[in-house]
Design a protein around this motif. Structure first.
Motif, mmCIF file in Angstrom:
data_model
loop_
_atom_site.group_PDB
_atom_site.id
_atom_site.type_symbol
_atom_site.label_atom_id
_atom_site.label_comp_id
_atom_site.label_asym_id
_atom_site.label_seq_id
_atom_site.Cartn_x
_atom_site.Cartn_y
_atom_site.Cartn_z
ATOM 1 N N ILE A 124 0.864 -1.193 0.000
ATOM 2 C CA ILE A 124 0.000 0.000 0.000
ATOM 3 C C ILE A 124 0.888 1.226 0.000
ATOM 4 O O ILE A 124 1.668 1.436 0.932
ATOM 5 C CB ILE A 124 -0.932 -0.012 1.231
ATOM 6 C CG1 ILE A 124 -1.825 -1.246 1.175
ATOM 7 C CG2 ILE A 124 -1.762 1.254 1.287
ATOM 8 C CD1 ILE A 124 -2.650 -1.468 2.420
ATOM 9 N N ASN A 125 0.809 2.018 -1.060
ATOM 10 C CA ASN A 125 1.615 3.239 -1.138
ATOM 11 C C ASN A 125 0.817 4.306 -1.875
ATOM 12 O O ASN A 125 -0.402 4.188 -2.006
ATOM 13 C CB ASN A 125 2.950 2.945 -1.819
ATOM 14 C CG ASN A 125 2.784 2.237 -3.139
ATOM 15 O OD1 ASN A 125 1.897 2.587 -3.927
ATOM 16 N ND2 ASN A 125 3.586 1.225 -3.406
ATOM 17 N N ALA A 126 1.515 5.341 -2.302
ATOM 18 C CA ALA A 126 0.817 6.468 -2.933
ATOM 19 C C ALA A 126 0.261 6.115 -4.313
ATOM 20 O O ALA A 126 -0.530 6.868 -4.866
ATOM 21 C CB ALA A 126 1.772 7.653 -3.053
ATOM 22 N N TRP A 127 0.661 4.956 -4.870
ATOM 23 C CA TRP A 127 0.271 4.646 -6.261
ATOM 24 C C TRP A 127 -0.705 3.500 -6.378
ATOM 25 O O TRP A 127 -1.438 3.419 -7.338
ATOM 26 C CB TRP A 127 1.520 4.337 -7.079
ATOM 27 C CG TRP A 127 2.414 5.527 -7.155
ATOM 28 C CD1 TRP A 127 2.105 6.736 -7.722
ATOM 29 C CD2 TRP A 127 3.730 5.646 -6.634
ATOM 30 N NE1 TRP A 127 3.166 7.602 -7.582
ATOM 31 C CE2 TRP A 127 4.174 6.955 -6.923
ATOM 32 C CE3 TRP A 127 4.591 4.787 -5.957
ATOM 33 C CZ2 TRP A 127 5.425 7.411 -6.554
ATOM 34 C CZ3 TRP A 127 5.834 5.235 -5.587
ATOM 35 C CH2 TRP A 127 6.241 6.535 -5.887
ATOM 36 N N TRP A 128 -0.681 2.577 -5.457
ATOM 37 C CA TRP A 128 -1.631 1.478 -5.513
ATOM 38 C C TRP A 128 -1.840 0.880 -4.135
ATOM 39 O O TRP A 128 -1.075 1.119 -3.213
ATOM 40 C CB TRP A 128 -1.174 0.388 -6.508
ATOM 41 C CG TRP A 128 0.147 -0.211 -6.187
ATOM 42 C CD1 TRP A 128 0.396 -1.227 -5.294
ATOM 43 C CD2 TRP A 128 1.411 0.126 -6.739
ATOM 44 N NE1 TRP A 128 1.734 -1.508 -5.265
ATOM 45 C CE2 TRP A 128 2.373 -0.701 -6.148
ATOM 46 C CE3 TRP A 128 1.829 1.066 -7.697
ATOM 47 C CZ2 TRP A 128 3.727 -0.630 -6.473
ATOM 48 C CZ3 TRP A 128 3.175 1.125 -8.012
ATOM 49 C CH2 TRP A 128 4.107 0.289 -7.398
ATOM 50 N N GLN A 129 -2.946 0.099 -4.011
ATOM 51 C CA GLN A 129 -3.248 -0.570 -2.745
ATOM 52 C C GLN A 129 -3.555 -2.025 -3.074
ATOM 53 O O GLN A 129 -4.649 -2.345 -3.546
ATOM 54 C CB GLN A 129 -4.452 0.089 -2.076
ATOM 55 C CG GLN A 129 -4.218 1.551 -1.742
ATOM 56 C CD GLN A 129 -5.281 2.108 -0.866
ATOM 57 O OE1 GLN A 129 -5.719 1.484 0.102
ATOM 58 N NE2 GLN A 129 -5.750 3.294 -1.177
ATOM 59 N N SER A 172 -9.014 1.288 -2.552
ATOM 60 C CA SER A 172 -8.246 1.817 -3.681
ATOM 61 C C SER A 172 -9.131 2.709 -4.535
ATOM 62 O O SER A 172 -10.329 2.455 -4.690
ATOM 63 C CB SER A 172 -7.710 0.652 -4.502
ATOM 64 O OG SER A 172 -7.134 1.115 -5.677
ATOM 65 N N ARG A 173 -8.536 3.749 -5.116
ATOM 66 C CA ARG A 173 -9.288 4.681 -5.946
ATOM 67 C C ARG A 173 -9.882 4.000 -7.175
ATOM 68 O O ARG A 173 -10.912 4.403 -7.686
ATOM 69 C CB ARG A 173 -8.347 5.821 -6.391
ATOM 70 C CG ARG A 173 -9.070 7.002 -7.000
ATOM 71 C CD ARG A 173 -9.786 7.774 -5.949
ATOM 72 N NE ARG A 173 -10.605 8.815 -6.559
ATOM 73 C CZ ARG A 173 -11.741 9.268 -6.034
ATOM 74 N NH1 ARG A 173 -12.169 8.795 -4.898
ATOM 75 N NH2 ARG A 173 -12.434 10.226 -6.626
ATOM 76 N N ALA A 193 -11.523 5.764 -1.534
ATOM 77 C CA ALA A 193 -11.002 7.137 -1.442
ATOM 78 C C ALA A 193 -9.543 7.215 -1.852
ATOM 79 O O ALA A 193 -9.020 8.297 -2.054
ATOM 80 C CB ALA A 193 -11.177 7.668 -0.023
ATOM 81 N N GLY A 194 -8.859 6.082 -1.981
ATOM 82 C CA GLY A 194 -7.455 6.102 -2.385
ATOM 83 C C GLY A 194 -6.524 6.180 -1.190
ATOM 84 O O GLY A 194 -6.943 6.092 -0.037
ATOM 85 N N SER A 195 -5.237 6.350 -1.478
ATOM 86 C CA SER A 195 -4.215 6.351 -0.426
ATOM 87 C C SER A 195 -4.342 7.590 0.441
ATOM 88 O O SER A 195 -4.367 8.706 -0.064
ATOM 89 C CB SER A 195 -2.821 6.336 -1.052
ATOM 90 O OG SER A 195 -2.661 5.195 -1.823
ATOM 91 N N LEU A 196 -4.408 7.377 1.748
ATOM 92 C CA LEU A 196 -4.467 8.486 2.700
ATOM 93 C C LEU A 196 -3.273 8.342 3.635
ATOM 94 O O LEU A 196 -2.831 7.230 3.920
ATOM 95 C CB LEU A 196 -5.770 8.419 3.511
ATOM 96 C CG LEU A 196 -7.055 8.477 2.685
ATOM 97 C CD1 LEU A 196 -8.251 8.077 3.522
ATOM 98 C CD2 LEU A 196 -7.258 9.875 2.132
ATOM 99 N N SER A 197 -2.755 9.470 4.117
ATOM 100 C CA SER A 197 -1.595 9.377 5.002
ATOM 101 C C SER A 197 -2.060 9.379 6.453
ATOM 102 O O SER A 197 -2.824 10.228 6.877
ATOM 103 C CB SER A 197 -0.635 10.534 4.731
ATOM 104 O OG SER A 197 -1.332 11.729 4.495
ATOM 105 N N GLN A 199 -4.140 7.737 8.178
ATOM 106 C CA GLN A 199 -5.581 7.699 8.473
ATOM 107 C C GLN A 199 -6.087 6.304 8.194
ATOM 108 O O GLN A 199 -5.488 5.558 7.416
ATOM 109 C CB GLN A 199 -6.334 8.646 7.549
ATOM 110 C CG GLN A 199 -6.157 10.113 7.847
ATOM 111 C CD GLN A 199 -6.954 10.938 6.884
ATOM 112 O OE1 GLN A 199 -8.158 10.724 6.725
ATOM 113 N NE2 GLN A 199 -6.317 11.860 6.216
ATOM 114 N N ARG A 202 -10.789 4.743 3.896
ATOM 115 C CA ARG A 202 -12.143 5.312 3.696
ATOM 116 C C ARG A 202 -12.570 5.107 2.263
ATOM 117 O O ARG A 202 -11.763 4.800 1.377
ATOM 118 C CB ARG A 202 -12.107 6.808 3.962
ATOM 119 C CG ARG A 202 -12.030 7.212 5.412
ATOM 120 C CD ARG A 202 -12.418 8.641 5.591
ATOM 121 N NE ARG A 202 -11.867 9.490 4.561
ATOM 122 C CZ ARG A 202 -11.257 10.643 4.791
ATOM 123 N NH1 ARG A 202 -11.124 11.070 6.008
ATOM 124 N NH2 ARG A 202 -10.804 11.380 3.817
#
Lengths: 280, 175
Positions: A124-129, A172-173, A193-197, A199, A202
């Motif tokens: 799980i990072n800023a580009w994919w989950q 994932s978005r 909602a995609g990658s959240l820092s 949190q 969601r």
């Protein structure tokens, strides 16, 4: 001097060739190279997970006395006995439903078979989950199959290698599906909602009828809809804690709070359509 | 490159694969809150210690292993890593003494540049640009903090292991 120049030019030429191959190789070469490395890499994902299981076994063996383990075993046996009774009740209800379906000439309800798999790695990072699970095409898993766990929806299989699969998480978005609220028939759209820092995961819900209201004290439960296709009806997605009216004044949208246990899930179940099994 | 067998090539490749294993395991436990992105760990040591061909092989193979599941075109990760390795390899004489500050500096610089290149090329998973930037920033900060501790270690480890086996490993002299 001439030799050094030749070496420098040779190195640059080799380097440029390798770079060009990395970037411009035909799609077929890239596809098979990628697949080959994925299969070679699969043990790197599966081994830590299996070592974890071994570590738990030795932890139980070394750190718990025999009497403690006997007590835990006894409690588990009681739990299993309770579940066995529920299974028997389930079977009786199932055969009753089947006989009623026969009498009324209704189509059968059982659409999915569950394939339980351990989670080998979370990515799980800023580009994919993604989750990597320890079962793949060799176990009948294909792309697009739904993945659930005890707490609700996990996501969808996006890639099925031979012995491992990649699951795109529900947060994932790129994950979107039809859903509805518990006790409601009207369909709504759920999207991660995609990658959240720092949190909890969601999602978002849209196209909610304007007469529905949700709050932190009285959240609405969002569940899967049969319109989604790959998911059966009624599997929990999350709780909707707020709904705000869209500018058009017709629909509401809001935030979906996904279960906290999603971040630490260790075992999941892949839903394999019974129709696909019968084709094979 | 093929005239005599260079033991450093399989040794550094094996070390890199161990680093892939360790970093994947750590990221799996830290998910979903933070993700450590440490490509410099796989690049700096091979770029300093190996000849040109050996460096290409080790960094290229590691790139494919580390990013085999990336949504970027297969080969794009190898392309970026090899460019970074080529740059470090060209400047390796400046780090001949393997001093901590120099190694950390080059590792941080390479790490930052590679992540920023991926940030430009890869489509973010966030709901909007702000969420993407926040998540990326948090991951980059955590990665830089971890790299500050482990950059020198990943370069001294192969020297120590080879020294224990009776072999000297220094910054590569020629290609």
């Amino acid at each position: 001097m001439a030799l050094r120049k030749f070496t420098a030019v040779r190195n640059i030429a080799i380097f440029a060739g390798v770079l060009a191959a990395c970037l411009l190789a035909p799609a077929v070469v890239r596809h098979y190279t990628g697949k080959a490395f994925e299969e070679f890499r699969a043990p790197l994902d599966a081994i830590p997970s299996q070592l974890n299981d071994l570590e738990k076994f030795w932890d139980l063996r070394m750190n718990y006395s025999k009497s403690e383990l006997i007590e835990v075993g006894r409690d588990l046996a009681r739990l299993n006995a309770g579940y066995a009774i529920k299974l028997t009740e389930n079977e009786a209800l199932k055969s009753r439903v089947e006989s009623l379906e026969k009498i009324l000439s209704l189509p059968g309800e059982e659409k999915f078979k569950m394939e339980v798999a351990r989670v080998a790695r979370r990515d799980i990072n800023a580009w994919w989950q993604h989750l990597i699970i320890r079962k793949g095409a060799a176990h009948g898993i294909r792309e697009g199959y739904a993945v659930i766990y005890g707490g609700g929806v996990v996501g969808r299989v996006v890639k099925a290698n031979t012995y491992t699969s990649v699951v795109e998480l529900v947060s994932s978005r790129g994950f979107r599906m039809a859903a509805h609220f518990l006790g409601e028939d009207r369909p709504v759209i759920y999207q991660g909602a995609g990658s959240l820092s720092f949190q909890d995961a969601r999602g978002e819900v849209r196209d909610v009828p304007a007469d529905l209201k949700a709050s932190t004290l009285k959240p609405l439960q969002l569940v899967t809809s049969p319109l989604a296709g790959s998911f059966p009806d009624g599997i929990l997605i999350g709780d909707v804690i707020d709904l705000t009216l869209e500018p058009d004044g017709i629909f509401r949208s809001g935030t979906v709070r996904l279960p906290r246990t999603l971040g630490g899930v260790r075992e999941v179940a892949v839903l394999i359509p019974v129709s696909d099994l019968m084709e094979e | 490159m093929f005239r005599k067998f260079d033991i450093r090539i399989p040794f550094l490749l094996a070390l890199n694969l161990l680093y892939v294993f360790i970093i994947s395991t750590v990221n799996s436990e830290l998910a979903p809150y933070v993700c450590l992105m440490l490509p410099a760990v796989f690049i700096v040591a091979p770029a300093l210690f190996l000849g040109f061909g050996g460096m290409l092989f080790v960094v290229g193979v590691t790139a494919f292993f580390a990013e085999a599941t990336t949504p970027v075109r297969t080969g794009m990760t190898a392309f970026v890593w090899l460019l970074a390795a080529f740059w470090i390899h060209g400047w390796r004489y400046r780090f001949k003494t393997l001093d901590s500050l120099g190694i950390m500096g080059v590792s941080q610089a390479a790490n930052l540049v590679i992540i920023l290149v991926f940030a430009v090329f890869m489509k973010g998973d966030g709901a909007g640009f702000m969420q993407y930037a926040l998540r990326l920033g948090a991951d980059m900060l955590a990665s830089a903090a971890v790299l500050a501790f482990c950059a020198k270690f990943t370069v001294s480890l192969p020297v120590s292991i080879m020294g224990a086996l009776g072999l000297d490993i220094t910054v590569s002299e020629g290609d």
